[in-house]
Write a protein that holds these residues in place. Structure first.
Motif, mmCIF file in Angstrom:
data_model
loop_
_atom_site.group_PDB
_atom_site.id
_atom_site.type_symbol
_atom_site.label_atom_id
_atom_site.label_comp_id
_atom_site.label_asym_id
_atom_site.label_seq_id
_atom_site.Cartn_x
_atom_site.Cartn_y
_atom_site.Cartn_z
ATOM 1 N N ARG A 53 0.804 -1.208 0.000
ATOM 2 C CA ARG A 53 0.000 0.000 0.000
ATOM 3 C C ARG A 53 0.852 1.280 0.000
ATOM 4 N N HIS A 54 1.929 1.269 0.747
ATOM 5 C CA HIS A 54 2.733 2.482 0.927
ATOM 6 C C HIS A 54 3.968 2.520 0.037
ATOM 7 N N ALA A 55 4.110 1.543 -0.868
ATOM 8 C CA ALA A 55 5.338 1.440 -1.657
ATOM 9 C C ALA A 55 5.432 2.575 -2.664
ATOM 10 N N GLY A 56 6.623 3.094 -2.804
ATOM 11 C CA GLY A 56 6.918 4.163 -3.749
ATOM 12 C C GLY A 56 8.345 4.596 -3.542
ATOM 13 N N LYS A 57 8.744 5.677 -4.214
ATOM 14 C CA LYS A 57 10.091 6.191 -4.014
ATOM 15 C C LYS A 57 10.312 6.520 -2.546
ATOM 16 N N ASN A 58 9.312 7.099 -1.938
ATOM 17 C CA ASN A 58 9.270 7.299 -0.494
ATOM 18 C C ASN A 58 8.010 6.622 0.035
ATOM 19 N N HIS A 59 7.936 6.441 1.355
ATOM 20 C CA HIS A 59 6.756 5.855 1.979
ATOM 21 C C HIS A 59 5.546 6.744 1.688
ATOM 22 N N ILE A 60 4.548 6.190 0.995
ATOM 23 C CA ILE A 60 3.375 6.990 0.618
ATOM 24 C C ILE A 60 2.475 7.175 1.827
ATOM 25 N N PRO A 61 2.168 8.414 2.228
ATOM 26 C CA PRO A 61 1.299 8.637 3.381
ATOM 27 C C PRO A 61 -0.128 8.195 3.097
ATOM 28 N N PRO A 62 -0.893 7.882 4.131
ATOM 29 C CA PRO A 62 -2.218 7.278 3.931
ATOM 30 C C PRO A 62 -3.184 8.124 3.120
ATOM 31 N N HIS A 63 -3.109 9.447 3.238
ATOM 32 C CA HIS A 63 -4.052 10.287 2.503
ATOM 33 C C HIS A 63 -3.668 10.448 1.041
ATOM 34 N N LYS A 64 -2.489 9.945 0.653
ATOM 35 C CA LYS A 64 -2.027 10.062 -0.732
ATOM 36 C C LYS A 64 -2.013 8.716 -1.466
ATOM 37 N N ILE A 65 -2.374 7.649 -0.800
ATOM 38 C CA ILE A 65 -2.403 6.328 -1.448
ATOM 39 C C ILE A 65 -3.428 6.332 -2.585
ATOM 40 N N ASN A 66 -3.060 5.727 -3.691
ATOM 41 C CA ASN A 66 -3.958 5.657 -4.847
ATOM 42 C C ASN A 66 -4.851 4.425 -4.691
ATOM 43 N N TYR A 67 -5.850 4.552 -3.846
ATOM 44 C CA TYR A 67 -6.713 3.417 -3.515
ATOM 45 C C TYR A 67 -7.448 2.878 -4.745
ATOM 46 N N ARG A 68 -7.914 3.764 -5.599
ATOM 47 C CA ARG A 68 -8.649 3.306 -6.782
ATOM 48 C C ARG A 68 -7.752 2.493 -7.711
ATOM 49 N N ALA A 69 -6.520 2.943 -7.891
ATOM 50 C CA ALA A 69 -5.602 2.186 -8.746
ATOM 51 C C ALA A 69 -5.305 0.813 -8.151
ATOM 52 N N ASN A 70 -5.101 0.758 -6.844
ATOM 53 C CA ASN A 70 -4.790 -0.522 -6.196
ATOM 54 C C ASN A 70 -5.921 -1.535 -6.349
ATOM 55 N N ILE A 71 -7.142 -1.105 -6.082
ATOM 56 C CA ILE A 71 -8.277 -2.031 -6.159
ATOM 57 C C ILE A 71 -8.587 -2.401 -7.607
ATOM 58 N N TRP A 72 -8.455 -1.444 -8.500
ATOM 59 C CA TRP A 72 -8.662 -1.750 -9.919
ATOM 60 C C TRP A 72 -7.638 -2.787 -10.380
ATOM 61 N N ALA A 73 -6.402 -2.642 -9.911
ATOM 62 C CA ALA A 73 -5.343 -3.589 -10.277
ATOM 63 C C ALA A 73 -5.664 -4.993 -9.775
ATOM 64 N N VAL A 74 -6.200 -5.096 -8.578
ATOM 65 C CA VAL A 74 -6.597 -6.399 -8.031
ATOM 66 C C VAL A 74 -7.576 -7.083 -8.984
#
Length: 258
Positions: A53-74
């Motif tokens: 969930r938090h993976a990125g160049k830096n640790h992605i903070p919770p309010h900036k997570i791309n939730y729609r992209a993650n669930i769509w990818a699933v």
């Protein structure tokens, strides 16, 4: 929606308990909301996708997570079942390091896109937000290992700051634990008729529950100590998720569209 050739069966969101996921086969998944990197492996004979969930160049903070992209990818990978791992603070005195299998939620987020349907009206059913079949598998896995757990209601806040004492006093009237990452994930999963359940680990007592200052360091420390246990719980749960779904999750969007 085009399905990926991997024919993933189950997705794990969060990454807690999977220290070695970088050794898995990585695959970019292109979605309308951005690219997601999924890490694919076989567990108990089942094709699994891990999405940190938090993976990125830096640790992605919770309010900036791309939730729609993650669930769509699933969904694009073909998975129909999702196990989420979440770190939470306790508002009911749960011991640090114990587990909570979530059975309902209250949404206190403010600025996160929480639907795939911006241009049409879809009232998705969340009367049973967490899949009862996956939740039962999680409880059985915890019980098999003799690990302390409860069930409870999750309050999700916007973050990234911790909550105030007054906010915790208010939310503790309605919920058991508090976190920043479980919503809108669970809602988006419902909109795609996925089976979604959450294993929450108590990393701290919520603000005002003790006299100690809340720090991110204590959250990281507790999660680190629990890595092995979380991995075993998830693996056992994966083994016992049935291929045929008998729950109502697959019907969440029926009759929802206006």
């Amino acid at each position: 929606m085009e399905k990926a050739a991997e024919n993933v069966e189950i997705a794990v969101l969060g990454g807690v308990g999977f220290n070695s996921y970088m050794e898995f086969e990585s695959q970019p998944v292109h979605t309308p909301y951005g690219e997601v990197t999924a890490y694919l492996t076989l567990l108990k004979g089942k094709r699994i996708a891990l999405i940190p969930r938090h993976a990125g160049k830096n640790h992605i903070p919770p309010h900036k997570i791309n939730y729609r992209a993650n669930i769509w990818a699933v969904h694009a990978l073909g998975a129909r079942s999702v196990i989420s791992t979440n770190s939470v603070g306790s508002m009911r005195g749960h011991s640090v390091g114990s587990f909570v299998v979530l059975d309902d939620f209250i949404d206190f987020t403010r600025n996160r896109p929480s639907t795939f349907y911006d241009d049409t009206t879809v009232h998705v059913d969340v009367s049973e937000p967490y899949c009862p079949e996956i939740s039962e598998a999680l409880r059985n896995a915890l019980g098999k290992q003799g690990i302390s757990y409860t069930t409870g209601i999750y309050a999700c806040t916007e973050g990234p700051r911790f909550e105030t004492r007054a906010e915790i006093r208010m939310m503790s009237q309605f919920a058991d634990v508090v976190g920043m990452t479980g919503v809108p994930e669970v809602i988006l999963a419902k909109e795609l008729s996925l089976c979604y359940a959450s294993l929450a680990i108590v990393t701290n007592q919520a603000c005002g529950m003790t006299s100690q200052k809340l720090t991110a360091d204590e959250v990281t420390e507790v999660v680190g100590k629990a890595q092995d246990a979380i991995f075993e719980i998830i693996v056992d749960t994966i083994e016992n998720i049935q291929e045929t779904r008998n729950c109502r999750c697959r019907f969440a969007k029926e009759g929802a569209c206006l």
